[in-house]
Design a protein around this motif. Structure first.
Motif, mmCIF file in Angstrom:
data_model
loop_
_atom_site.group_PDB
_atom_site.id
_atom_site.type_symbol
_atom_site.label_atom_id
_atom_site.label_comp_id
_atom_site.label_asym_id
_atom_site.label_seq_id
_atom_site.Cartn_x
_atom_site.Cartn_y
_atom_site.Cartn_z
ATOM 1 N N LYS A 9 0.839 -1.209 0.000
ATOM 2 C CA LYS A 9 0.000 0.000 0.000
ATOM 3 C C LYS A 9 0.871 1.254 0.000
ATOM 4 C CE LYS A 9 -3.741 2.278 2.555
ATOM 5 N NZ LYS A 9 -4.581 2.231 3.790
ATOM 6 N N LYS A 10 1.982 1.212 0.716
ATOM 7 C CA LYS A 10 2.888 2.361 0.745
ATOM 8 C C LYS A 10 3.547 2.580 -0.618
ATOM 9 C CE LYS A 10 3.959 2.044 5.680
ATOM 10 N NZ LYS A 10 5.020 1.915 6.703
ATOM 11 N N LEU A 11 3.830 1.485 -1.328
ATOM 12 C CA LEU A 11 4.394 1.614 -2.677
ATOM 13 C C LEU A 11 3.394 2.283 -3.603
ATOM 14 C CD1 LEU A 11 6.196 -1.838 -3.238
ATOM 15 C CD2 LEU A 11 7.029 0.199 -2.080
ATOM 16 N N LEU A 12 2.132 1.908 -3.482
ATOM 17 C CA LEU A 12 1.085 2.529 -4.302
ATOM 18 C C LEU A 12 0.965 4.028 -4.003
ATOM 19 C CD1 LEU A 12 -1.732 -0.193 -4.136
ATOM 20 C CD2 LEU A 12 -0.429 0.470 -6.172
ATOM 21 N N GLU A 13 1.033 4.366 -2.724
ATOM 22 C CA GLU A 13 0.943 5.782 -2.328
ATOM 23 C C GLU A 13 2.115 6.572 -2.893
ATOM 24 O OE1 GLU A 13 0.810 5.535 1.895
ATOM 25 O OE2 GLU A 13 -1.310 4.919 1.972
ATOM 26 N N TRP A 14 3.319 5.998 -2.827
ATOM 27 C CA TRP A 14 4.502 6.680 -3.380
ATOM 28 C C TRP A 14 4.340 6.905 -4.881
ATOM 29 C CZ3 TRP A 14 7.484 3.686 -6.876
ATOM 30 C CH2 TRP A 14 8.566 4.358 -7.443
ATOM 31 N N LYS A 15 3.897 5.889 -5.613
ATOM 32 C CA LYS A 15 3.743 5.996 -7.063
ATOM 33 C C LYS A 15 2.757 7.109 -7.436
ATOM 34 C CE LYS A 15 2.829 3.114 -11.159
ATOM 35 N NZ LYS A 15 1.672 3.688 -11.840
ATOM 36 N N LYS A 16 1.655 7.158 -6.689
ATOM 37 C CA LYS A 16 0.611 8.136 -6.976
ATOM 38 C C LYS A 16 1.033 9.549 -6.594
ATOM 39 C CE LYS A 16 -4.239 9.185 -5.979
ATOM 40 N NZ LYS A 16 -5.463 8.768 -5.217
ATOM 41 N N GLU A 17 1.661 9.693 -5.433
ATOM 42 C CA GLU A 17 2.002 11.016 -4.918
ATOM 43 C C GLU A 17 3.222 11.620 -5.604
ATOM 44 O OE1 GLU A 17 2.493 10.635 -0.717
ATOM 45 O OE2 GLU A 17 0.450 9.883 -0.410
ATOM 46 N N CYS A 18 4.236 10.806 -5.882
ATOM 47 C CA CYS A 18 5.492 11.352 -6.389
ATOM 48 C C CYS A 18 5.534 11.488 -7.906
ATOM 49 C CB CYS A 18 6.667 10.505 -5.899
ATOM 50 S SG CYS A 18 6.941 10.646 -4.116
ATOM 51 N N GLN A 19 4.812 10.631 -8.612
ATOM 52 C CA GLN A 19 4.747 10.734 -10.076
ATOM 53 C C GLN A 19 6.140 10.845 -10.712
ATOM 54 O OE1 GLN A 19 1.790 10.869 -12.115
ATOM 55 N NE2 GLN A 19 0.781 10.140 -10.250
ATOM 56 N N GLY A 20 7.076 10.047 -10.207
ATOM 57 C CA GLY A 20 8.419 10.031 -10.791
ATOM 58 C C GLY A 20 9.352 11.115 -10.294
ATOM 59 N N LYS A 21 8.885 11.991 -9.385
ATOM 60 C CA LYS A 21 9.718 13.099 -8.912
ATOM 61 C C LYS A 21 10.631 12.705 -7.755
ATOM 62 C CE LYS A 21 6.732 16.859 -10.513
ATOM 63 N NZ LYS A 21 5.826 16.022 -11.296
ATOM 64 N N LYS A 22 10.402 11.529 -7.172
ATOM 65 C CA LYS A 22 11.268 11.021 -6.117
ATOM 66 C C LYS A 22 11.421 9.514 -6.290
ATOM 67 C CE LYS A 22 10.781 14.128 -2.122
ATOM 68 N NZ LYS A 22 12.192 14.335 -1.781
ATOM 69 N N ALA A 23 12.618 9.029 -6.030
ATOM 70 C CA ALA A 23 12.823 7.581 -5.965
ATOM 71 C C ALA A 23 12.374 7.096 -4.594
ATOM 72 C CB ALA A 23 14.293 7.249 -6.191
ATOM 73 N N LEU A 24 12.123 5.812 -4.477
ATOM 74 C CA LEU A 24 11.755 5.225 -3.191
ATOM 75 C C LEU A 24 12.900 4.332 -2.724
ATOM 76 C CD1 LEU A 24 9.421 4.915 -1.103
ATOM 77 C CD2 LEU A 24 8.823 2.795 -2.293
ATOM 78 N N LEU A 25 13.353 4.541 -1.492
ATOM 79 C CA LEU A 25 14.406 3.713 -0.900
ATOM 80 C C LEU A 25 13.790 2.848 0.191
ATOM 81 C CD1 LEU A 25 17.373 2.901 -0.491
ATOM 82 C CD2 LEU A 25 17.610 4.854 1.044
ATOM 83 N N ILE A 26 13.825 1.538 0.003
ATOM 84 C CA ILE A 26 13.296 0.593 0.992
ATOM 85 C C ILE A 26 14.464 -0.015 1.754
ATOM 86 C CG2 ILE A 26 11.928 -1.486 1.372
ATOM 87 C CD1 ILE A 26 10.574 -0.998 -1.318
ATOM 88 N N GLU A 27 14.507 0.265 3.036
ATOM 89 C CA GLU A 27 15.557 -0.288 3.887
ATOM 90 C C GLU A 27 15.002 -1.452 4.698
ATOM 91 O OE1 GLU A 27 18.426 2.377 5.852
ATOM 92 O OE2 GLU A 27 17.090 4.012 5.210
ATOM 93 N N GLY A 28 15.804 -2.473 4.868
ATOM 94 C CA GLY A 28 15.365 -3.615 5.654
ATOM 95 C C GLY A 28 16.473 -4.637 5.768
#
Length: 452
Positions: A9-28
């Motif tokens: 769900k967080k990935l979907l929110e990032w895709k919708k909100e950022c529209q390519g203007k920010k990369a997503l960094l997943i730490e784990g």
């Protein structure tokens, strides 16, 4: 088997909100399913995706980053040809997997995001370790999210207990106990979660082997071996200290106070000498740290004392395999004893670690509290966890006591509530019994921790 993860769900929110203007960094931590969730997201939400695994050390691909970032047309053409994947502008995802293994790729995010053709997700562990940020400018075009092992709710859903999860949530909201047979079922599920943990491969193996703990244990030991191999690769200056803490986590947690006693690691040692050690364990997300808060208030971090620390394993299932050797698990049937609630020794350690894991998965930072009574020459108040910034009651703190047995005293919590009554929102005792509200304290079974 594909596990349902909340992070999607967080990935979907990032895709919708950022529209390519920010990369997503997943730490784990290693082996928690970062690559799997990214691939699933790429398949489902884009026309095409491309995954670059920097752990493979593909010199040809690494060369593209070194030679062609000033010519992105050629850069993307080479990537498409190398991986045999056609990229579509604004409808393709590029995944940088284990990006800490090739920091230049992370530095390139600034230019790739500015170019705007594709979306980018980076995954990694040890993202902040000095060796992995050396000689690069950290891109501001990143949104960070943490990924953890499966939480209790995700584990329950994987075992097709969706309806039980919803029933637990409703009972918590209404402050009502579960019907007795449902409580017993939920406790059995919690014990299974405590023993198997939330690392994806052990969970999948447990399910596909028809709940065989031994099969799941083999998978967990493979992960523990991988963690040890990772430790052996780090800077020699603090490798032995990391290994010492890692090896003794079960030992420290089996003590009454559960905190790390530095002089037991090495005569004459003290907390400051282990600062980089805890940073490495925390950044790798192998462990969950819990610091002493000597003046508990809403801004808990302002009053933390880092010389007093409890170090929990990031996954309780891994702690079980870390604490017991294979023969001990098989010969003494430890799994069966814990499931039946008959293993007295070490059960408190596993309970408390599981609660820590569940709180962290809910986004809480962990703090504890002790008060030393000079007259009595002992601690007269010990609170296992204090959390703050609860969404329902802001600007309050919430003390939590964990009791693995059904018989217990509440002296510490009562004294703490009296001393800090103006600062406290709700007080919790987590115990094996059903929900009950008594003298203003909410006593909940451990499976309800997912609601805090």
């Amino acid at each position: 088997m594909i596990l349902k993860r909340k992070i999607y769900k967080k990935l979907l929110e990032w895709k919708k909100e950022c529209q390519g203007k920010k990369a997503l960094l997943i730490e784990g931590a290693r082996r928690i399913g970062k690559s799997t969730i990214c691939e699933e997201f790429g398949k489902s939400e884009y026309k095409s995706f491309l995954l670059i695994d920097f752990a493979k050390k593909d010199k040809e691909v690494e060369g593209y980053f070194e030679k062609y970032l000033n010519d992105l047309d050629t850069f993307f053409m080479l990537l498409q040809t190398h991986f045999g994947t056609k990229l579509t502008e604004r409808n393709s995802l590029i995944i940088f997997d284990e990006v800490q293994m090739f920091p230049q790729a992370r530095a390139a995010i600034k230019y790739l995001v500015a170019d705007g053709r594709y979306d980018y997700i980076e995954t990694g562990s040890l993202i902040s370790i000095r060796e992995n940020v050396k000689n690069i400018v950290i891109p501001s075009e990143e949104r960070h999210i943490n990924m953890y092992p499966l939480d209790f709710e995700e584990f329950a859903i994987a075992l097709e207990e969706d309806l039980l999860v919803e029933y637990i949530k409703k009972c918590f909201e209404k402050r009502e106990p579960l019907e007795r047979s449902m409580h017993n079922q939920a406790m059995l599920l919690f014990h299974q979660y405590m023993l198997v943990g939330g690392m994806p491969m052990p969970v999948v193996t447990f399910i596909e082997s028809k709940k065989d703990f031994t099969e799941a244990d083999r998978e967990k030991r493979d992960i523990l071996k991988l963690y040890r191999e990772d430790i052996m690769k780090i800077d020699a200056k603090y490798r032995s200290k990391v290994l010492a803490i890692y090896d003794q986590i079960p030992g420290f947690l089996s003590q009454h106070e559960k905190r790390v006693v530095f002089k037991k690691l090495q005569d004459g040692s003290y907390a400051d000498q282990y600062e980089e050690t805890f940073f490495w364990l925390s950044d790798s997300m192998i462990s969950n740290e819990c610091f002493l808060c000597n003046d508990p208030n809403v801004g808990l971090s302002l009053n933390e004392t880092r010389s007093y620390v409890k170090c929990y394993m990031g996954d309780t299932g891994l702690l079980v395999s870390h604490a017991f050797d294979e023969n001990e698990l098989l010969e003494d049937e430890v799994y069966k004893q814990i499931l039946a609630g008959k293993l007295q020794i070490n059960e408190g350690m596993l309970y408390e670690n599981a609660i820590a894991q569940m709180l962290v998965a809910n986004g809480h930072k962990l703090y504890f509290y002790t008060h030393y009574n000079e007259n009595k020459h002992r601690n007269d108040m010990e609170i296992d966890f204090i959390i703050s910034n609860n969404s329902r009651l802001k600007y309050k703190m919430f003390p939590i006591e964990v009791k693995s047995g059904k018989q217990y005293k509440t002296t510490s919590l009562n004294n703490f509530r009296e001393k800090y009554k103006e600062r406290i929102g709700e007080s919790y005792i987590i115990h094996p019994r059903n929900l009950i509200v008594k003298d203003g304290i909410i006593c909940i079974p451990p499976y309800m921790t997912m609601n805090i």
